[in-house]
Design a protein around this motif. Structure first.
Motif, PDB file in Angstrom:
ATOM      1  N   SER A 139       0.816  -1.276   0.005  1.00  0.00           N
ATOM      2  CA  SER A 139       0.175   0.099   0.037  1.00  0.00           C
ATOM      3  C   SER A 139       0.720   1.326   0.024  1.00  0.00           C
ATOM      4  CB  SER A 139      -0.964   0.102   1.168  1.00  0.00           C
ATOM      5  OG  SER A 139      -0.430  -0.029   2.409  1.00  0.00           O
ATOM      6  N   LEU A 140       2.068   1.114   0.260  1.00  0.00           N
ATOM      7  CA  LEU A 140       2.987   2.283   0.430  1.00  0.00           C
ATOM      8  C   LEU A 140       3.702   2.672  -0.984  1.00  0.00           C
ATOM      9  CD1 LEU A 140       4.704   2.119   3.954  1.00  0.00           C
ATOM     10  CD2 LEU A 140       2.602   3.494   3.138  1.00  0.00           C
ATOM     11  N   SER A 141       3.684   1.602  -1.870  1.00  0.00           N
ATOM     12  CA  SER A 141       4.239   1.446  -3.352  1.00  0.00           C
ATOM     13  C   SER A 141       3.436   2.426  -4.159  1.00  0.00           C
ATOM     14  CB  SER A 141       4.403   0.210  -3.473  1.00  0.00           C
ATOM     15  OG  SER A 141       5.325  -0.542  -2.726  1.00  0.00           O
ATOM     16  N   GLU A 142       3.455   3.805  -4.050  1.00  0.00           N
ATOM     17  CA  GLU A 142       2.613   4.678  -4.664  1.00  0.00           C
ATOM     18  C   GLU A 142       2.815   4.676  -6.349  1.00  0.00           C
ATOM     19  OE1 GLU A 142       2.777   8.494  -2.854  1.00  0.00           O
ATOM     20  OE2 GLU A 142       1.902   7.613  -0.902  1.00  0.00           O
ATOM     21  N   ALA A 143       4.075   4.409  -6.539  1.00  0.00           N
ATOM     22  CA  ALA A 143       4.545   4.535  -8.210  1.00  0.00           C
ATOM     23  C   ALA A 143       3.936   3.129  -8.629  1.00  0.00           C
ATOM     24  CB  ALA A 143       6.090   4.577  -8.189  1.00  0.00           C
ATOM     25  N   ASN A 144       4.297   2.078  -8.025  1.00  0.00           N
ATOM     26  CA  ASN A 144       3.666   0.762  -8.603  1.00  0.00           C
ATOM     27  C   ASN A 144       2.263   0.949  -8.656  1.00  0.00           C
ATOM     28  OD1 ASN A 144       6.243   0.034  -8.034  1.00  0.00           O
ATOM     29  ND2 ASN A 144       5.976  -1.415  -6.531  1.00  0.00           N
ATOM     30  N   LEU A 145       1.417   1.428  -7.680  1.00  0.00           N
ATOM     31  CA  LEU A 145      -0.175   1.602  -7.701  1.00  0.00           C
ATOM     32  C   LEU A 145      -0.683   2.577  -8.929  1.00  0.00           C
ATOM     33  CD1 LEU A 145      -0.978   1.844  -3.901  1.00  0.00           C
ATOM     34  CD2 LEU A 145      -1.732  -0.199  -5.536  1.00  0.00           C
ATOM     35  N   ARG A 146       0.284   3.436  -9.114  1.00  0.00           N
ATOM     36  CA  ARG A 146      -0.135   4.269 -10.229  1.00  0.00           C
ATOM     37  C   ARG A 146       0.062   3.618 -11.588  1.00  0.00           C
ATOM     38  NH1 ARG A 146       2.688   8.280  -7.066  1.00  0.00           N
ATOM     39  NH2 ARG A 146       4.516   8.042  -8.389  1.00  0.00           N
ATOM     40  N   LEU A 147       1.341   2.996 -11.646  1.00  0.00           N
ATOM     41  CA  LEU A 147       1.542   2.099 -12.711  1.00  0.00           C
ATOM     42  C   LEU A 147       0.342   1.256 -13.221  1.00  0.00           C
ATOM     43  CD1 LEU A 147       3.318   0.987 -15.231  1.00  0.00           C
ATOM     44  CD2 LEU A 147       4.283  -0.434 -13.461  1.00  0.00           C
ATOM     45  N   TYR A 148       0.260   0.453 -12.298  1.00  0.00           N
ATOM     46  CA  TYR A 148      -0.842  -0.623 -12.263  1.00  0.00           C
ATOM     47  C   TYR A 148      -2.106  -0.108 -12.751  1.00  0.00           C
ATOM     48  CZ  TYR A 148       2.961  -3.618 -10.159  1.00  0.00           C
ATOM     49  OH  TYR A 148       4.045  -4.021 -10.070  1.00  0.00           O
ATOM     50  N   GLU A 149      -2.812   0.947 -12.251  1.00  0.00           N
ATOM     51  CA  GLU A 149      -3.937   1.452 -12.429  1.00  0.00           C
ATOM     52  C   GLU A 149      -3.853   2.252 -13.757  1.00  0.00           C
ATOM     53  OE1 GLU A 149      -4.773   4.064  -8.997  1.00  0.00           O
ATOM     54  OE2 GLU A 149      -5.058   2.315  -7.649  1.00  0.00           O
ATOM     55  N   ARG A 150      -2.657   2.895 -14.141  1.00  0.00           N
ATOM     56  CA  ARG A 150      -2.728   3.392 -15.706  1.00  0.00           C
ATOM     57  C   ARG A 150      -2.828   2.270 -16.481  1.00  0.00           C
ATOM     58  NH1 ARG A 150       1.892   5.905 -14.571  1.00  0.00           N
ATOM     59  NH2 ARG A 150       3.058   4.370 -15.635  1.00  0.00           N
ATOM     60  N   GLU A 151      -2.510   1.005 -16.202  1.00  0.00           N
ATOM     61  CA  GLU A 151      -2.648  -0.025 -17.032  1.00  0.00           C
ATOM     62  C   GLU A 151      -3.751  -0.707 -17.090  1.00  0.00           C
ATOM     63  OE1 GLU A 151      -0.375  -0.598 -19.511  1.00  0.00           O
ATOM     64  OE2 GLU A 151       0.783   1.236 -18.935  1.00  0.00           O
ATOM     65  N   GLY A 152      -4.775  -0.236 -16.355  1.00  0.00           N
ATOM     66  CA  GLY A 152      -6.171  -0.977 -16.215  1.00  0.00           C
ATOM     67  C   GLY A 152      -6.264  -1.817 -15.371  1.00  0.00           C
ATOM     68  N   TYR A 153      -5.510  -1.918 -14.329  1.00  0.00           N
ATOM     69  CA  TYR A 153      -5.674  -2.982 -13.203  1.00  0.00           C
ATOM     70  C   TYR A 153      -6.595  -1.985 -12.259  1.00  0.00           C
ATOM     71  CZ  TYR A 153      -2.206  -6.310 -14.787  1.00  0.00           C
ATOM     72  OH  TYR A 153      -1.634  -7.271 -15.367  1.00  0.00           O
ATOM     73  N   ARG A 154      -7.521  -2.957 -11.454  1.00  0.00           N
ATOM     74  CA  ARG A 154      -8.303  -2.349 -10.315  1.00  0.00           C
ATOM     75  C   ARG A 154      -8.088  -3.113  -8.974  1.00  0.00           C
ATOM     76  NH1 ARG A 154      -7.666   1.207 -13.060  1.00  0.00           N
ATOM     77  NH2 ARG A 154      -8.701   2.149 -14.464  1.00  0.00           N
ATOM     78  N   GLU A 155      -7.922  -2.703  -7.828  1.00  0.00           N
ATOM     79  CA  GLU A 155      -8.041  -3.062  -6.603  1.00  0.00           C
ATOM     80  C   GLU A 155      -8.990  -4.054  -6.213  1.00  0.00           C
ATOM     81  OE1 GLU A 155      -7.963  -1.812  -1.864  1.00  0.00           O
ATOM     82  OE2 GLU A 155      -7.109  -0.284  -3.448  1.00  0.00           O
ATOM     83  N   SER A 156      -8.589  -5.324  -6.184  1.00  0.00           N
ATOM     84  CA  SER A 156      -9.798  -6.322  -5.637  1.00  0.00           C
ATOM     85  C   SER A 156      -9.621  -6.866  -4.256  1.00  0.00           C
ATOM     86  CB  SER A 156      -9.374  -7.597  -6.611  1.00  0.00           C
ATOM     87  OG  SER A 156      -8.057  -8.260  -6.328  1.00  0.00           O
ATOM     88  N   GLU A 157      -8.489  -6.551  -3.540  1.00  0.00           N
ATOM     89  CA  GLU A 157      -8.407  -6.924  -2.357  1.00  0.00           C
ATOM     90  C   GLU A 157      -7.528  -6.068  -1.528  1.00  0.00           C
ATOM     91  OE1 GLU A 157      -8.226 -11.068   0.435  1.00  0.00           O
ATOM     92  OE2 GLU A 157      -7.922 -11.212  -1.712  1.00  0.00           O
TER      93      GLU A 157
END
Length: 161
Positions: free
Chosen positions: A125-143
């Motif tokens: 949850s603290l890996s903000e750059a990773n979260l931005r990348l994944y969301e930009r690539e179409g991933y959505r939080e599931s859990e």
């Protein structure tokens, strides 16, 4: 000026023979994560060469190569309908150049070809750059899975259809 492996199509399947170079890349890439979480014992930093070699047998992962140097890697395997994506590692001097996005797109295509309908990955949850990348690539939080230190392991999914 160096061109990006992503732009030049120098992404190829990962091979057990790549294990030594991939392990070095993985350790360099995950040092920043260890600093964020104050955790030098995280699995990407403690994995042994033998463990990695075994993991790479039959893996759907890929590496990005620039002038003979592995500058990015991703591992993946299919479990039922899921493509489980893991250990995305980009050389620190190459981060932000599009290699992560290119590796994700390429490994998703391999997963689709292998019959997966959904890709799943996770990060902290603290890996903000990773979260931005994944969301930009179409991933959505599931859990979100809580850890004792107040952080969460964040799972994200993306349909591959």
């Amino acid at each position: 000026m160096m061109s990006s492996p992503a732009a030049d199509g120098r992404i190829r399947p990962i091979d057990p023979a790549d294990a030594g170079e991939v392990l070095t890349l993985q350790r360099a890439a995950f040092v920043q994560e260890a600093l964020i979480y104050d955790a030098v014992d995280m699995p990407p930093l403690t994995q042994t060469l033998e463990e990695l070699e075994a993991e790479l047998v039959g893996n759907l992962g890929l590496v990005a190569v620039d002038d003979g140097r592995i500058v990015g890697a991703v591992r993946a395997r299919v479990d039922g309908d899921l493509l489980l994506v893991g250990r995305i590692a980009i050389a620190p001097d190459q981060q932000g150049s599009g290699i992560g996005s290119a590796l994700l797109a390429a490994v998703e295509a391999r997963g689709r070809d292998a019959g997966a309908g959904t890709a799943e990955l996770f990060t902290g949850s603290l890996s903000e750059a990773n979260l931005r990348l994944y969301e930009r690539e179409g991933y959505r939080e599931s859990e979100r899975v809580p850890h004792d230190d107040g952080t969460f392991q964040v799972f994200l999914r993306k349909p591959l259809g």
